[in-house]
Design an enzyme around this catalytic site. Sequence first.
Site, PDB file in Angstrom:
ATOM      1  N   ASP A 180     -30.233   7.639 114.193  1.00 35.46           N
ATOM      2  CA  ASP A 180     -29.023   8.541 114.207  1.00 35.46           C
ATOM      3  C   ASP A 180     -28.036   8.212 115.211  1.00 35.46           C
ATOM      4  O   ASP A 180     -26.721   8.382 114.718  1.00 35.46           O
ATOM      5  CB  ASP A 180     -29.295   9.805 114.034  1.00 35.46           C
ATOM      6  CG  ASP A 180     -30.219  10.332 112.894  1.00 35.46           C
ATOM      7  OD1 ASP A 180     -30.302   9.675 111.915  1.00 35.46           O
ATOM      8  OD2 ASP A 180     -30.794  11.646 112.955  1.00 35.46           O
ATOM      9  N   GLY A 181     -28.602   7.651 116.243  1.00 33.63           N
ATOM     10  CA  GLY A 181     -27.665   7.614 117.514  1.00 33.63           C
ATOM     11  C   GLY A 181     -26.612   6.148 116.982  1.00 33.63           C
ATOM     12  O   GLY A 181     -25.443   6.249 117.398  1.00 33.63           O
ATOM     13  N   ASN A 234     -21.119  15.448 114.664  1.00 34.90           N
ATOM     14  CA  ASN A 234     -22.097  16.455 114.798  1.00 34.90           C
ATOM     15  C   ASN A 234     -21.627  17.661 115.339  1.00 34.90           C
ATOM     16  O   ASN A 234     -21.615  18.689 114.471  1.00 34.90           O
ATOM     17  CB  ASN A 234     -23.222  15.767 115.502  1.00 34.90           C
ATOM     18  CG  ASN A 234     -24.444  15.102 114.878  1.00 34.90           C
ATOM     19  OD1 ASN A 234     -24.334  15.117 113.573  1.00 34.90           O
ATOM     20  ND2 ASN A 234     -25.409  14.834 115.554  1.00 34.90           N
TER      21      ASN A 234
END
Length: 389
Positions: free
Chosen positions: A133-134, A214
């Site tokens: 996800d990074g 996010n």
Amino acid sequence: MVSPTPPPTLRKHRRDKAEMYVVRTDGFTCNREIVQDSALKFAHPSTQQQMLMWKTRPKRALVLKKLGDELLPQLLELAEFLFKEEGISVLVEPHVHRRISKEGGYEFVETFSEKNVGMLEDVVDFVVCLGGDGVILHSSSLFARAIPPVISFNLGSMGFLTSHYFQHYRNDLKSLLYGDQGLEGVFITLRMRLRCQICRKGEPLPGKTFEVMNEVVIDRGANPFLSMIECYERGRLITKVQADGVMVATPTGSTAYSVAAGGSMVHPTVPCMLFTPICPHSLSFRPVILPDSAELELKIPHDSRSTGWVCFDGKWKQELNRGDSVLIKMSEFPMPTVNKSDQTDDWFASLIRCLSWNERLEQGGRTIDLEEGGRTIDLEEGGRTIDLE
């Protein structure tokens, strides 16, 4: 004796109601909704599946990977496939290009300079992410405005947003490139982002605007005091936060920091913002969900005991002085991510795979004993096991 007059009764007429119309507005523009015979109803769901279909063939792909040399072989293999088999130009980040230049036979791989990052949206047709996800969050930070479609392959530790597996990269990329043939495209999820601006004395600071995928978090940092944060919506004070901090998350970010702080898990296509306190000093301060039309301002009051700290997607952390504030609203530029199946199947699969959502042993079935002609029959419900004596 006079008999009472009977009460009036309703008679059916074709139009016996006042006509009306409904205006849908975001505070700036208006759209008139159709209302037939004064009946309000939904014509279709507010959110629907989106399908990507190319008008012209893609020409250039930006390939990103997580830091280190661990995934360099996979990047080179994928780059060869795109360039030599599909005729797609491959673009990588400068530090990756410097590493690739030491390898022979990859002169076709292109790069860009750090000062030309803002031009990527004009030349990149789609983005390939290798990692977790990074890497997807990093790809979001490279595009301050419009983001091209992003397809991600799960080669990281968690990979909640990475629904594709690298061993299937040929088929998945071909589906992305040729999915429009036969009038069938590929499903994508338009993931909402937040546009955040740091303000001082009521004016936005230059160079302090961020696109967040996010969450944006304001907390007390290393200060020993509780954070004091005033929260406004379109200039109206809605609450004062006394807590370790508070965050505003997107539906995509609802399964990250927000859910760890007690927030709800929200499907990525639900148009909303999550307002989640971090360790509030009040038992009644529960997380709430706001519409995506909300425009928030989180401010450190002048009488606060200490300053605050803000970070965006876990990066770019900086101090907020007394009187500073952060303006938060929905960005007009979402992140389109390519689905493996569709937006709902992928989301539930990630909940189970990464968070073990509602995973438990099933309770045993009920056993029924029947006597039939001297024989005992055991029926186990669910498994339907039959033992005859």
